[in-house]
Write a protein that holds these residues in place. Structure first.
Motif, PDB file in Angstrom:
ATOM      1  N   GLN A 277       0.831  -1.201   0.000  1.00 58.32           N
ATOM      2  CA  GLN A 277       0.000   0.000   0.000  1.00 58.32           C
ATOM      3  C   GLN A 277       0.869   1.256   0.000  1.00 58.32           C
ATOM      4  O   GLN A 277       0.588   2.223  -0.718  1.00 58.32           O
ATOM      5  CB  GLN A 277      -0.921  -0.005   1.223  1.00 58.32           C
ATOM      6  CG  GLN A 277      -1.952   1.126   1.226  1.00 58.32           C
ATOM      7  CD  GLN A 277      -2.830   1.102   2.463  1.00 58.32           C
ATOM      8  OE1 GLN A 277      -2.674   0.258   3.356  1.00 58.32           O
ATOM      9  NE2 GLN A 277      -3.761   2.040   2.538  1.00 58.32           N
ATOM     10  N   PHE A 278       1.936   1.231   0.790  1.00 59.78           N
ATOM     11  CA  PHE A 278       2.875   2.356   0.830  1.00 59.78           C
ATOM     12  C   PHE A 278       3.467   2.624  -0.549  1.00 59.78           C
ATOM     13  O   PHE A 278       3.531   3.773  -1.000  1.00 59.78           O
ATOM     14  CB  PHE A 278       3.992   2.068   1.841  1.00 59.78           C
ATOM     15  CG  PHE A 278       5.191   2.965   1.705  1.00 59.78           C
ATOM     16  CD1 PHE A 278       5.155   4.274   2.155  1.00 59.78           C
ATOM     17  CD2 PHE A 278       6.358   2.500   1.112  1.00 59.78           C
ATOM     18  CE1 PHE A 278       6.259   5.114   2.028  1.00 59.78           C
ATOM     19  CE2 PHE A 278       7.466   3.319   0.983  1.00 59.78           C
ATOM     20  CZ  PHE A 278       7.413   4.634   1.440  1.00 59.78           C
ATOM     21  N   VAL A 279       3.890   1.568  -1.226  1.00 58.67           N
ATOM     22  CA  VAL A 279       4.471   1.721  -2.563  1.00 58.67           C
ATOM     23  C   VAL A 279       3.466   2.374  -3.503  1.00 58.67           C
ATOM     24  O   VAL A 279       3.800   3.300  -4.261  1.00 58.67           O
ATOM     25  CB  VAL A 279       4.943   0.361  -3.117  1.00 58.67           C
ATOM     26  CG1 VAL A 279       5.344   0.487  -4.586  1.00 58.67           C
ATOM     27  CG2 VAL A 279       6.119  -0.167  -2.295  1.00 58.67           C
ATOM     28  N   GLY A 280       2.232   1.914  -3.460  1.00 58.77           N
ATOM     29  CA  GLY A 280       1.212   2.490  -4.318  1.00 58.77           C
ATOM     30  C   GLY A 280       0.971   3.963  -4.031  1.00 58.77           C
ATOM     31  O   GLY A 280       0.870   4.788  -4.953  1.00 58.77           O
ATOM     32  N   LEU A 281       0.897   4.306  -2.753  1.00 57.68           N
ATOM     33  CA  LEU A 281       0.688   5.703  -2.368  1.00 57.68           C
ATOM     34  C   LEU A 281       1.856   6.576  -2.815  1.00 57.68           C
ATOM     35  O   LEU A 281       1.661   7.689  -3.325  1.00 57.68           O
ATOM     36  CB  LEU A 281       0.528   5.802  -0.841  1.00 57.68           C
ATOM     37  CG  LEU A 281      -0.758   5.246  -0.245  1.00 57.68           C
ATOM     38  CD1 LEU A 281      -0.672   5.264   1.284  1.00 57.68           C
ATOM     39  CD2 LEU A 281      -1.971   6.029  -0.717  1.00 57.68           C
ATOM     40  N   LEU A 282       3.083   6.077  -2.627  1.00 61.47           N
ATOM     41  CA  LEU A 282       4.258   6.871  -2.968  1.00 61.47           C
ATOM     42  C   LEU A 282       4.358   7.085  -4.480  1.00 61.47           C
ATOM     43  O   LEU A 282       4.641   8.193  -4.939  1.00 61.47           O
ATOM     44  CB  LEU A 282       5.526   6.219  -2.422  1.00 61.47           C
ATOM     45  CG  LEU A 282       6.776   7.097  -2.397  1.00 61.47           C
ATOM     46  CD1 LEU A 282       7.730   6.625  -1.309  1.00 61.47           C
ATOM     47  CD2 LEU A 282       7.505   7.088  -3.731  1.00 61.47           C
ATOM     48  N   LEU A 283       4.120   6.030  -5.239  1.00 58.69           N
ATOM     49  CA  LEU A 283       4.199   6.172  -6.694  1.00 58.69           C
ATOM     50  C   LEU A 283       3.115   7.108  -7.223  1.00 58.69           C
ATOM     51  O   LEU A 283       3.345   7.855  -8.182  1.00 58.69           O
ATOM     52  CB  LEU A 283       4.110   4.801  -7.362  1.00 58.69           C
ATOM     53  CG  LEU A 283       5.333   3.906  -7.168  1.00 58.69           C
ATOM     54  CD1 LEU A 283       5.087   2.529  -7.764  1.00 58.69           C
ATOM     55  CD2 LEU A 283       6.577   4.530  -7.784  1.00 58.69           C
ATOM     56  N   ASP A 284       1.967   7.087  -6.577  1.00 58.50           N
ATOM     57  CA  ASP A 284       0.912   8.023  -6.962  1.00 58.50           C
ATOM     58  C   ASP A 284       1.336   9.454  -6.640  1.00 58.50           C
ATOM     59  O   ASP A 284       1.170  10.363  -7.454  1.00 58.50           O
ATOM     60  CB  ASP A 284      -0.383   7.670  -6.232  1.00 58.50           C
ATOM     61  CG  ASP A 284      -1.526   8.595  -6.622  1.00 58.50           C
ATOM     62  OD1 ASP A 284      -1.919   8.594  -7.801  1.00 58.50           O
ATOM     63  OD2 ASP A 284      -2.017   9.340  -5.751  1.00 58.50           O
ATOM     64  N   GLU A 285       1.913   9.657  -5.462  1.00 58.70           N
ATOM     65  CA  GLU A 285       2.376  10.996  -5.077  1.00 58.70           C
ATOM     66  C   GLU A 285       3.539  11.449  -5.950  1.00 58.70           C
ATOM     67  O   GLU A 285       3.701  12.650  -6.213  1.00 58.70           O
ATOM     68  CB  GLU A 285       2.804  10.984  -3.611  1.00 58.70           C
ATOM     69  CG  GLU A 285       3.266  12.333  -3.066  1.00 58.70           C
ATOM     70  CD  GLU A 285       2.164  13.374  -3.019  1.00 58.70           C
ATOM     71  OE1 GLU A 285       2.502  14.585  -2.982  1.00 58.70           O
ATOM     72  OE2 GLU A 285       0.975  12.993  -3.005  1.00 58.70           O
TER      73      GLU A 285
ATOM     74  N   ALA B 169       0.784   9.983   4.433  1.00 51.76           N
ATOM     75  CA  ALA B 169       1.093   8.548   4.367  1.00 51.76           C
ATOM     76  C   ALA B 169       0.958   7.903   5.743  1.00 51.76           C
ATOM     77  O   ALA B 169       0.390   6.805   5.874  1.00 51.76           O
ATOM     78  CB  ALA B 169       2.507   8.343   3.823  1.00 51.76           C
ATOM     79  N   VAL B 170       1.461   8.568   6.765  1.00 54.05           N
ATOM     80  CA  VAL B 170       1.339   8.053   8.136  1.00 54.05           C
ATOM     81  C   VAL B 170      -0.128   7.881   8.506  1.00 54.05           C
ATOM     82  O   VAL B 170      -0.532   6.868   9.102  1.00 54.05           O
ATOM     83  CB  VAL B 170       2.053   9.000   9.128  1.00 54.05           C
ATOM     84  CG1 VAL B 170       1.670   8.672  10.571  1.00 54.05           C
ATOM     85  CG2 VAL B 170       3.562   8.903   8.959  1.00 54.05           C
ATOM     86  N   ASP B 171      -0.950   8.862   8.125  1.00 60.33           N
ATOM     87  CA  ASP B 171      -2.376   8.798   8.440  1.00 60.33           C
ATOM     88  C   ASP B 171      -3.071   7.693   7.641  1.00 60.33           C
ATOM     89  O   ASP B 171      -3.825   6.887   8.199  1.00 60.33           O
ATOM     90  CB  ASP B 171      -3.016  10.150   8.144  1.00 60.33           C
ATOM     91  CG  ASP B 171      -4.492  10.182   8.511  1.00 60.33           C
ATOM     92  OD1 ASP B 171      -4.813   9.983   9.696  1.00 60.33           O
ATOM     93  OD2 ASP B 171      -5.322  10.404   7.604  1.00 60.33           O
ATOM     94  N   ARG B 172      -2.819   7.642   6.336  1.00 55.47           N
ATOM     95  CA  ARG B 172      -3.487   6.652   5.482  1.00 55.47           C
ATOM     96  C   ARG B 172      -3.104   5.219   5.875  1.00 55.47           C
ATOM     97  O   ARG B 172      -3.933   4.307   5.813  1.00 55.47           O
ATOM     98  CB  ARG B 172      -3.115   6.894   4.018  1.00 55.47           C
ATOM     99  CG  ARG B 172      -3.774   8.097   3.390  1.00 55.47           C
ATOM    100  CD  ARG B 172      -5.217   7.813   2.980  1.00 55.47           C
ATOM    101  NE  ARG B 172      -5.342   6.720   2.040  1.00 55.47           N
ATOM    102  CZ  ARG B 172      -5.212   6.855   0.718  1.00 55.47           C
ATOM    103  NH1 ARG B 172      -4.939   8.056   0.199  1.00 55.47           N
ATOM    104  NH2 ARG B 172      -5.358   5.814  -0.077  1.00 55.47           N
ATOM    105  N   LEU B 173      -1.849   5.035   6.253  1.00 50.83           N
ATOM    106  CA  LEU B 173      -1.356   3.698   6.584  1.00 50.83           C
ATOM    107  C   LEU B 173      -1.516   3.358   8.059  1.00 50.83           C
ATOM    108  O   LEU B 173      -1.177   2.257   8.481  1.00 50.83           O
ATOM    109  CB  LEU B 173       0.112   3.573   6.178  1.00 50.83           C
ATOM    110  CG  LEU B 173       0.399   3.711   4.677  1.00 50.83           C
ATOM    111  CD1 LEU B 173       1.882   3.870   4.419  1.00 50.83           C
ATOM    112  CD2 LEU B 173      -0.151   2.512   3.920  1.00 50.83           C
TER     113      LEU B 173
END
Length: 213
Positions: free
Chosen positions: A34-42, A119-123
């Motif tokens: 999930q982190f990877v997906g969020l980071l690549l989107d950002e 990211a901290v909040d979403r994860l």
């Protein structure tokens, strides 16, 4: 993503490495995914990682960050400070894998700290504090571990961060292919440092050590 897709084999190999070497559970792997997906989107909105590294993101960034945990005691709860956290590499990756550690992520750029907080909040990461300020603004305090990835050359880094270190503080500094060269920049420090090989690149190294009291 802009046409650059994650290499599925790279992802599979990286996740196998995480399970074998850091005993990562399925929920931890899922949160990293999930982190990877969020980071690549950002990364489509701000320059967080180089485009060329996106297909091999799991090896180039996740494993490259996670391998730092190999250099600390497995079960001991430690206080980490990650200087110039940027995209959350290595700080957020290691916070996900090792929830019993506490991580202070220091980043002066507002867009980056906004991303880190989201990211901290979403994860739902509970063991992270994001400090939106330059390193110079962080109050004097001692940490068990100091990390910094692609942040500053060794002399500058020591000058900025030595006030966060006791004699027992462990410095774990990914330095890529310049590790041995940068080691030569610290002969005057009364410390004990060596270069550990990176598991992601045989030509890269991690400077590991502690200052003598």
């Amino acid at each position: 993503m802009t046409g650059l897709q994650i290499d599925s084999l790279d992802r599979e190999k990286a996740q196998h490495w995480l399970r074998e070497n850091l005993s990562c559970s399925d929920p931890v792997i899922a949160k990293l995914d999930q982190f990877v997906g969020l980071l690549l989107d950002e990364a489509e909105r701000q320059n967080l990682v180089a485009d060329a590294t996106k297909p091999v993101f799991w090896t180039r960034h996740v494993i490259d960050s996670a391998q730092l945990l190999l250099h600390v005691p497995r079960e001991t709860a430690l206080q980490w400070v990650d200087l110039g956290s940027g995209a959350g590499l290595p700080g957020l990756v290691n916070a996900i894998i090792a929830p019993h550690h506490r991580f202070t992520l220091v980043e002066r750029r507002p867009l980056r700290t906004d991303w880190l907080n989201r990211a901290v909040d979403r994860l739902d990461i509970k063991n992270v504090e994001v400090v939106s300020a330059p390193v110079s603004a962080l109050p004097d305090q001692s940490f068990d571990v100091i990390t910094a990835r692609a942040f500053a050359p060794m002399p500058k880094l020591f000058a900025m961060a030595k006030r966060f270190a006791s004699g027992k503080t462990l410095w774990i500094l990914p330095k890529g292919k310049s590790a041995k060269q940068e080691m030569s920049a610290i002969p005057g420090w009364q410390g004990r440092f060596h270069v550990e090989p990176s598991v992601t690149d045989g030509e890269s190294g991690i400077i590991v050590g502690s200052l003598q009291p």
